[in-house]
Write a protein that holds these residues in place. Structure first.
Motif, short mmCIF file in Angstrom:
data_model
loop_
_atom_site.label_atom_id
_atom_site.label_comp_id
_atom_site.label_asym_id
_atom_site.label_seq_id
_atom_site.Cartn_x
_atom_site.Cartn_y
_atom_site.Cartn_z
N ALA A 59 0.84 -1.20 0.00
CA ALA A 59 0.00 0.00 0.00
C ALA A 59 0.87 1.25 0.00
O ALA A 59 0.59 2.22 -0.70
N ALA A 60 1.95 1.22 0.78
CA ALA A 60 2.88 2.35 0.77
C ALA A 60 3.54 2.51 -0.59
O ALA A 60 3.73 3.63 -1.08
N THR A 61 3.86 1.39 -1.22
CA THR A 61 4.47 1.43 -2.55
C THR A 61 3.55 2.09 -3.56
O THR A 61 4.00 2.84 -4.44
N ALA A 62 2.25 1.84 -3.45
CA ALA A 62 1.29 2.46 -4.37
C ALA A 62 1.33 3.98 -4.25
O ALA A 62 1.20 4.70 -5.25
N GLY A 63 1.50 4.49 -3.03
CA GLY A 63 1.62 5.93 -2.84
C GLY A 63 2.88 6.48 -3.45
O GLY A 63 2.89 7.57 -4.05
N LEU A 64 3.98 5.74 -3.33
CA LEU A 64 5.24 6.13 -3.96
C LEU A 64 5.09 6.17 -5.48
O LEU A 64 5.53 7.12 -6.14
N ASP A 65 4.48 5.14 -6.05
CA ASP A 65 4.30 5.09 -7.50
C ASP A 65 3.46 6.26 -8.00
O ASP A 65 3.76 6.84 -9.07
N GLN A 66 2.43 6.63 -7.26
CA GLN A 66 1.60 7.76 -7.66
C GLN A 66 2.40 9.06 -7.65
O GLN A 66 2.27 9.89 -8.57
N ALA A 67 3.23 9.23 -6.63
CA ALA A 67 4.06 10.44 -6.56
C ALA A 67 5.04 10.50 -7.72
O ALA A 67 5.26 11.57 -8.32
N ASP A 68 5.62 9.37 -8.07
CA ASP A 68 6.54 9.34 -9.20
C ASP A 68 5.84 9.73 -10.49
O ASP A 68 6.37 10.50 -11.31
N GLN A 69 4.64 9.22 -10.69
CA GLN A 69 3.90 9.49 -11.92
C GLN A 69 3.49 10.96 -12.01
O GLN A 69 3.58 11.58 -13.08
N GLU A 70 3.06 11.53 -10.90
CA GLU A 70 2.54 12.90 -10.93
C GLU A 70 3.63 13.96 -10.85
O GLU A 70 3.46 15.05 -11.40
N PHE A 71 4.73 13.64 -10.18
CA PHE A 71 5.76 14.65 -9.96
C PHE A 71 7.03 14.41 -10.74
O PHE A 71 7.97 15.20 -10.67
N GLY A 72 7.08 13.31 -11.50
CA GLY A 72 8.28 13.02 -12.27
C GLY A 72 9.46 12.60 -11.40
O GLY A 72 10.62 12.72 -11.81
N TYR A 73 9.16 12.08 -10.21
CA TYR A 73 10.21 11.64 -9.31
C TYR A 73 10.80 10.30 -9.75
O TYR A 73 10.21 9.57 -10.55
N LYS A 74 11.95 9.99 -9.19
CA LYS A 74 12.52 8.65 -9.27
C LYS A 74 12.80 8.22 -7.83
O LYS A 74 13.93 8.25 -7.36
N SER A 75 11.74 7.88 -7.17
CA SER A 75 11.82 7.58 -5.74
C SER A 75 12.49 6.23 -5.50
O SER A 75 12.79 5.49 -6.44
N THR A 76 12.72 5.92 -4.25
CA THR A 76 13.39 4.67 -3.90
C THR A 76 12.70 4.01 -2.73
O THR A 76 11.99 4.68 -1.95
N ALA A 77 12.90 2.71 -2.60
CA ALA A 77 12.34 1.96 -1.48
C ALA A 77 13.37 0.93 -1.05
O ALA A 77 13.98 0.25 -1.88
N VAL A 78 13.58 0.84 0.24
CA VAL A 78 14.65 0.01 0.78
C VAL A 78 14.08 -1.12 1.63
O VAL A 78 13.21 -0.90 2.48
N GLU A 79 14.57 -2.31 1.39
CA GLU A 79 14.10 -3.50 2.11
C GLU A 79 14.75 -3.61 3.49
O GLU A 79 15.88 -3.14 3.70
N PRO A 80 14.06 -4.23 4.44
CA PRO A 80 14.65 -4.48 5.76
C PRO A 80 15.63 -5.66 5.68
O PRO A 80 15.64 -6.41 4.71
N GLN A 81 16.42 -5.80 6.72
CA GLN A 81 17.36 -6.91 6.82
C GLN A 81 16.99 -7.79 8.01
O GLN A 81 16.41 -7.32 8.99
N ASP A 82 17.34 -9.05 7.94
CA ASP A 82 17.10 -9.96 9.06
C ASP A 82 17.90 -9.50 10.28
O ASP A 82 19.09 -9.21 10.19
N GLY A 83 17.25 -9.44 11.41
CA GLY A 83 17.93 -9.18 12.66
C GLY A 83 18.55 -7.81 12.79
O GLY A 83 19.48 -7.62 13.59
N GLU A 84 18.06 -6.83 12.04
CA GLU A 84 18.68 -5.51 12.10
C GLU A 84 18.34 -4.78 13.40
O GLU A 84 17.32 -5.03 14.03
N SER A 85 19.23 -3.86 13.77
CA SER A 85 19.06 -3.07 14.99
C SER A 85 18.48 -1.70 14.66
O SER A 85 18.38 -1.31 13.50
N ASP A 86 18.13 -0.96 15.71
CA ASP A 86 17.70 0.42 15.51
C ASP A 86 18.81 1.24 14.87
O ASP A 86 18.54 2.14 14.06
N ALA A 87 20.06 0.94 15.21
CA ALA A 87 21.19 1.66 14.62
C ALA A 87 21.25 1.44 13.12
O ALA A 87 21.57 2.37 12.35
N ASP A 88 20.93 0.23 12.67
CA ASP A 88 20.88 -0.04 11.23
C ASP A 88 19.80 0.79 10.56
O ASP A 88 19.99 1.32 9.46
#
Length: 349
Positions: A59-88
C-alpha cells in the motif's frame, strides 16, 4: 536479504532490486548518492515483510508510484534486513536523507526510534512514520489510522456471514497496534450477532520472530481455528496473512484481508474467491499526501490521523458475493453511519 517464504510472486518482488544503501538494505532504485539541493523524490524504508506482502508495505508502494507518476520523481524503497538493529535503521534513513530524498518515510512503528534520531540530524528533511504518533518534531509527520473502525466493520461482516457462529482473528505480533484490530473486530461481531464466538491468536510476541513475515505461521494458525469451527477468519498479520487466506481457500471458508484490497492482489488471485472483504487503511494516500505537501513547499507535520469520516479507513467491496448481499451491506452501512455520527464508539484495546 530476508529469508522469508512467500506465496506466488514473492521472488518477483525482490529479483530486480539494486543495492544503493551499502549494508543498510536493498533498494528498488539505483539512484546514486549525493542528491544535493535537488529533491530526488520520496524514500520508503519498508517494514518487515517488505515489498510484495500484498498488504501494508505494498500500500505504501502504491503511494510512492503515484508520486513518481505525478511529480516526475525517481523515488526509492529500501528492504529491511534480518535481525537488524535500531542503529541499522538510523543509518538507512540518514543515508537516504543525505542522498537527497524528501520525504523519507519509515513504514511501520518499528522505525520510530530511527525516525526520531535521523530527523534531529537532518532538520531540513521531512520524515514520516507510519503507525506511530509518539514523535514530536517540526520535521516529522505521524501517519496514523483508526484501524479499529475498519475492523469493527469487518466484525459486522463476519457476524452476518458465519454459519457456525465461530469466527477467528489472527494477529501477526502481540503489540498495541494489532490489539486495535482485534478490539474493533470483536466489538463489531458482538454488536451484530449475539452468541458468536471469536477465537483470537497472535503468531509471535515480537516482529523479529516472524509474526508479520511468515505465511506458514499464518496458515498453521488458520488451520487450527478452522478445525475448531471458524468459518470466517480475519488476519491482521502483514505477509503472514497470505497463509491465512490460503488456508481459508483450501477449506472453502471465508477470509477477511487487511490494509490493502487483497481481493485485487495479483499474488492472491487464485484465492480471491475466498476473500470476503478487506479492512483497508489508506497508507497509499497518506504516503502520497506527505510527498505532495513537500512538493508544494508546505510539508505536513505532527499527527495526521485517518478515519472512516475522512475516508482513510474502509471496507472493500470488490468481491461481488459481498457487494451484492443486500442484508450484509445494510448492516455495514448502519454501522458506518453510527461510527461517523458518534453513536457507536469503537474500542481500541
Amino acid at each position: 536479504m530476508r529469508r522469508v517464504s512467500r506465496i506466488a510472486v514473492a521472488s518477483v518482488a525482490t529479483a530486480a532490486l539494486a543495492v544503493t544503501v551499502s549494508a543498510c538494505g536493498s533498494s528498488s532504485s539505483s539512484t546514486s548518492a549525493g542528491g544535493g539541493d535537488k529533491n530526488l523524490g520520496l524514500a520508503l524504508a519498508y517494514d518487515v515483510g517488505g515489498k510484495g506482502d500484498q498488504s501494508f508495505n505494498d500500500a505504501a508502494t502504491a503511494g510512492l508510484d503515484q508520486a513518481d507518476q505525478e511529480f516526475g520523481y525517481k523515488s526509492t524503497a529500501v528492504e529491511p534486513q534480518d535481525g537488524e538493529s535500531d542503529a541499522d535503521k538510523v543509518q538507512r534513513l540518514e543515508t537516504l536523507a543525505k542522498q537527497g530524498y524528501n520525504p523519507v518515510i519509515g513504514v511501520g512503528f518499528a522505525y520510530a526510534p530511527a525516525v526520531k534520531a535521523a530527523a534531529a540530524k537532518f532538520p531540513k528533511t521531512t520524515f514520516g512514520i507510519v503507525d506511530d504518533n509518539q514523535i514530536k518534531a517540526s520535521n516529522v509527520t505521524d501517519l496514523v489510522f483508526h484501524e479499529e473502525q475498519a475492523s469493527y466493520l469487518a466484525g459486522v461482516a463476519a457476524a452476518k456471514t458465519t454459519k457456525t457462529n465461530t469466527v477467528g482473528f489472527i494477529g501477526g505480533v502481540d503489540v498495541p497496534l494489532i490489539h486495535k484490530f482485534e478490539a474493533g473486530f470483536k466489538q463489531g461481531v458482538a454488536d451484530t450477532k449475539k452468541g458468536v464466538t471469536v477465537k483470537s491468536q497472535y503468531l509471535t510476541q515480537t516482529a523479529a520472530e516472524g509474526g508479520f513475515s511468515s505465511p506458514d505461521k499464518g496458515e498453521n494458525a488458520a488451520n487450527g481455528q478452522i478445525d475448531a469451527g471458524a468459518d470466517v477468519v480475519y488476519a491482521a498479520a502483514g505477509l503472514s496473512g497470505q497463509g491465512v487466506i490460503k488456508a481459508a481457500s483450501e477449506h472453502k471458508i471465508w477470509a477477511i484481508g487487511v490494509d490493502s484490497d487483497q481481493y485485487k492482489q495479483d499474488a492472491l488471485a487464485k484465492y480471491k474467491d475466498s476473500i470476503l472483504t478487506s479492512a483497508m487503511k489508506d497508507v497509499s494516500g497518506a504516503v502520497f499526501n506527505l510527498a505532495k505537501s513537500v512538493k508544494d513547499g508546505k510539508p505536513q507535520t505532527g499527527e495526521v490521523r485517518a478515519s472512516l469520516a475522512t475516508g482513510g479507513v474502509s471496507l472493500s467491496d470488490s468481491n461481488p458475493v459481498f457487494k451484492d448481499n443486500a442484508a450484509l451491506q445494510a448492516a455495514i452501512k448502519k454501522a458506518e453511519e453510527g461510527i461517523k455520527s458518534g453513536s457507536i464508539t469503537v474500542k481500541d484495546s
